[in-house]
Design an enzyme around this catalytic site. Structure first.
Site, short mmCIF file in Angstrom:
data_model
loop_
_atom_site.label_atom_id
_atom_site.label_comp_id
_atom_site.label_asym_id
_atom_site.label_seq_id
_atom_site.Cartn_x
_atom_site.Cartn_y
_atom_site.Cartn_z
N ASP A 78 44.27 11.87 -12.99
CA ASP A 78 43.73 13.18 -12.65
C ASP A 78 44.15 13.61 -11.25
O ASP A 78 44.38 14.79 -11.00
CB ASP A 78 42.20 13.17 -12.74
CG ASP A 78 41.72 13.34 -14.17
OD1 ASP A 78 42.46 12.95 -15.08
OD2 ASP A 78 40.61 13.85 -14.36
N ASP A 120 39.90 8.05 -15.38
CA ASP A 120 38.96 9.04 -15.92
C ASP A 120 38.82 9.12 -17.43
O ASP A 120 37.78 8.80 -17.99
CB ASP A 120 39.35 10.43 -15.40
CG ASP A 120 39.15 10.55 -13.91
OD1 ASP A 120 39.37 9.56 -13.21
OD2 ASP A 120 38.78 11.63 -13.44
N LYS A 121 39.84 9.59 -18.13
CA LYS A 121 39.68 9.87 -19.57
C LYS A 121 39.96 8.65 -20.42
O LYS A 121 39.66 8.65 -21.62
CB LYS A 121 40.63 11.01 -20.00
CG LYS A 121 40.51 12.26 -19.16
CD LYS A 121 39.08 12.70 -18.98
CE LYS A 121 38.90 13.63 -17.79
NZ LYS A 121 39.29 13.08 -16.50
N CYS A 192 39.97 5.35 -7.72
CA CYS A 192 39.60 5.89 -6.40
C CYS A 192 38.18 5.49 -6.03
O CYS A 192 37.26 5.49 -6.85
CB CYS A 192 39.77 7.41 -6.41
SG CYS A 192 41.48 7.92 -6.64
N GLU A 442 39.95 20.15 -14.10
CA GLU A 442 39.12 19.83 -12.95
C GLU A 442 39.56 20.68 -11.77
O GLU A 442 40.74 21.01 -11.63
CB GLU A 442 39.27 18.35 -12.57
CG GLU A 442 38.55 17.42 -13.50
CD GLU A 442 38.59 15.98 -13.03
OE1 GLU A 442 37.86 15.17 -13.60
OE2 GLU A 442 39.35 15.66 -12.09
N SER A 468 36.06 17.50 -10.56
CA SER A 468 36.31 16.09 -10.33
C SER A 468 35.01 15.42 -9.92
O SER A 468 34.13 16.04 -9.32
CB SER A 468 37.35 15.93 -9.23
OG SER A 468 37.38 14.61 -8.75
#
Length: 551
Positions: A78, A120-121, A192, A442, A468
């Site tokens: 992302d 993320d996904k 992150c 995002e 985000s």
């Protein structure tokens, strides 16, 4: 064994021949075959180390009498996709990941699955696959990136760079200072380092019980992560032996536990999208009102970046997700009579203690008595909108501002960077929803620019897109119905006033019902974008944000 469908009997000789072409011996073929679902690639810093994690998982499987066979799925970063067309291709990969895993597993008859996501996904995509396939399953993520003190003793993270861009645009810091922050913010591999979406979802796999304790918080570069990966490989063999499947663990009760942890940690708003989609896949009742129901009774115990100065490494040091659950248990907010991959939750929490009460606060010293997320309803969002309440300044919890309306993220960013957004305004970004974007981008760039320019106490941002997990400030997303579907956000005009009342879960456009009906008759939706390829198919299939943007 399920794999017997592939390898047993005279008629399966051709299949055995192919397995032997891979170098497998008959003894290996006879053992339970464990699929190692890896999302390793050399693009995403959270995934570059997953080949090492996979090797450790396979060692655990081998030592416990199984035969591990690895295959891969895709993973979009992302952060790298942010702020340009690439972000349209982030959320939509969740369904590709789930579908591709389903295809591989159904075609090749695995007895159990170890999922190795990180960012993320990928985590929710794999969770969708796990409940859809309902095999013995366990997760082990790649771990969080470290946050290391810079020369000014500030602990930076990925979001620090975005906010520094806003500060540089506003001439609050120099280009040299921006470069210094850029060089220091992401010092290791891993997801992150704040409680952004990746770490939020990894923590929730632990809260649900589908991963081992400490999976959500152990940093990527710690040797503890490799030991956990080996233990994960050993544990999947126990799950296969005992016939414990994904849907034995992912239940309505464990999802409720995850929501309680979500509220206590102050997780990303994206968790709402993903939990809704997972529940739909697993046939578990879920609606946005449940978010507020849990939020009203669950205290916010942690403030990790972007809400505070702590990072995931600090949460790990303080006792991690298990310590948060143990604290919540004191108030009866965790159901301990649920099964996890490592036994009953009650047993897991028996001797858990908080090791740093500055990072994980006690119930009587909580940051607030309400959870980190809230869902707002009103004439602007009849089906709901989501805000990370714990990351909003107190003075913005009740705010009325003048609408500045933009039909794309790009036009809003341009206005923000040019200094055209003033105190007392509400930035409205529409046509960025699941269908309208498409892909529900995002929007870390505009929110971070607002914060970096020092406007987060005076400016709100609302959108039918999403944010985000690194976003902070009065950023309200997932407004449903979205503009492309004719939702009220499509009919907001420049100069309208919008009232945001987070404490009372409300968001309203201050125009009369009669005026709104007139606008619906006289205002036209903007022309649909011309789409091709996967985005064209995605836009036709995807549901609204309040339904998890699922198929």
């Amino acid at each position: 064994m399920i794999s017997d469908n592939l390898k047993k009997g005279i008629e399966r000789a051709p299949a055995r021949s192919l397995l032997k072409a891979n170098g497998l011996t008959q003894k290996q073929i006879d053992k339970p075959i464990i699929g190692i679902v890896n999302s390793f690639n050399e693009i995403v810093p959270g995934h570059t180390q997953l080949n090492i994690i996979a090797r450790a998982v396979k060692d655990g499987v081998l030592s416990s009498g199984g035969t591990p066979l690895e295959f891969n799925t895709i993973g979009v970063c992302d952060g790298l996709a942010m702020g340009h067309e690439g972000m349209k291709y982030s959320l939509c990969t969740r369904e590709i990941i789930a579908d591709s895993i389903e295809c591989m597993v159904k075609a090749h008859c695995f007895d159990g699955l170890v999922f190795i996501p990180n960012c993320d996904k990928i985590v929710p995509g794999m969770l969708l696959a796990a409940v859809r396939l309902n095999l013995p399953s366990i997760f082990v993520c790649g771990g969080a990136m470290l946050s290391i003190a810079d020369q000014n003793k500030n602990y930076l993270d990925y979001n620090s760079v975005y906010e520094a861009v806003g500060a540089c645009k506003a001439s609050l810091i120099s280009a040299d200072e921006l470069n210094r922050i850029e060089e220091s913010a992401c010092p290791t591999c891993g997801s992150c380092s704040g409680m952004f979406t990746a770490n939020s979802m990894n923590c929730l796999t632990e809260a649900i019980g589908i991963s081992l304790p400490k999976n959500g918080t152990t940093p990527a570069v710690y040797a503890e992560r490799l030991r956990m990966a080996k233990q994960t490989g050993e544990t999947i063999m126990e799950l296969v032996k005992n016939g414990i499947k994904a849907k034995d663990i992912i239940t309505g009760r464990s999802i409720r536990n995850a929501l309680s942890v979500d509220m206590a940690l102050g997780c990303s708003t994206n968790t709402v999208l993903h939990l809704a989609a997972i529940c739909k896949e697993a046939d578990i009742d879920f609606n946005l009102e449940l978010i507020n129901e849990v939020s009203k009774i669950t205290p916010n115990l942690c403030k990790l970046a972007p809400s505070g100065h702590h990072h995931v490494q600090d949460l790990h040091r303080a006792g991690g997700v298990q310590a948060v659950m143990a604290e919540l248990q004191k108030k009866g907010l965790i159901n301990t009579k649920v099964l996890t991959v490592s036994g009953m939750l009650e047993e897991n929490l028996a001797n858990v203690k908080t090791l740093d009460s500055d990072v994980i606060r006690s119930l009587d010293n909580a940051y607030s008595q309400n959870g980190g997320l809230a869902v707002l309803f009103g004439n602007l969002a009849p089906n709901g909108a989501v805000v990370k309440r714990s990351a909003v300044r107190q003075e913005m919890h009740n705010f009325t501002g003048i609408a500045r309306v933009f039909n794309s993220e790009e036009s809003a960013i341009e206005a923000i960077y040019q200094g055209k957004i003033k105190k007392g305004q509400v930035v409205v970004i529409r046509y960025e929803g699941p269908k309208g974007g498409p892909g529900m981008r995002e929007m870390l760039s505009p929110t971070s620019a607002i914060v970096g320019m020092g406007l987060d106490a005076d400016v709100a941002l609302i959108t039918d897109g999403r944010f985000s997990g690194a976003t902070r400030g009065a950023a309200i997303g997932h407004i449903s119905p979205e503009a492309r579907e004719g939702g009220p956000i499509a009919y907001v005009k420049e100069g309208d006033t919008i009232t945001i009342d987070i404490n009372n879960f409300a968001i309203n456009l201050n125009v009369s019902d009669k005026e709104m009906e007139n606008r619906k008759r006289t205002m036209k939706l903007i022309e649909e974008p011309k789409l091709s390829g996967y985005l064209k198919r995605y836009a036709k299939l995807v549901s609204s944000a309040d339904k998890g943007a699922s198929f």
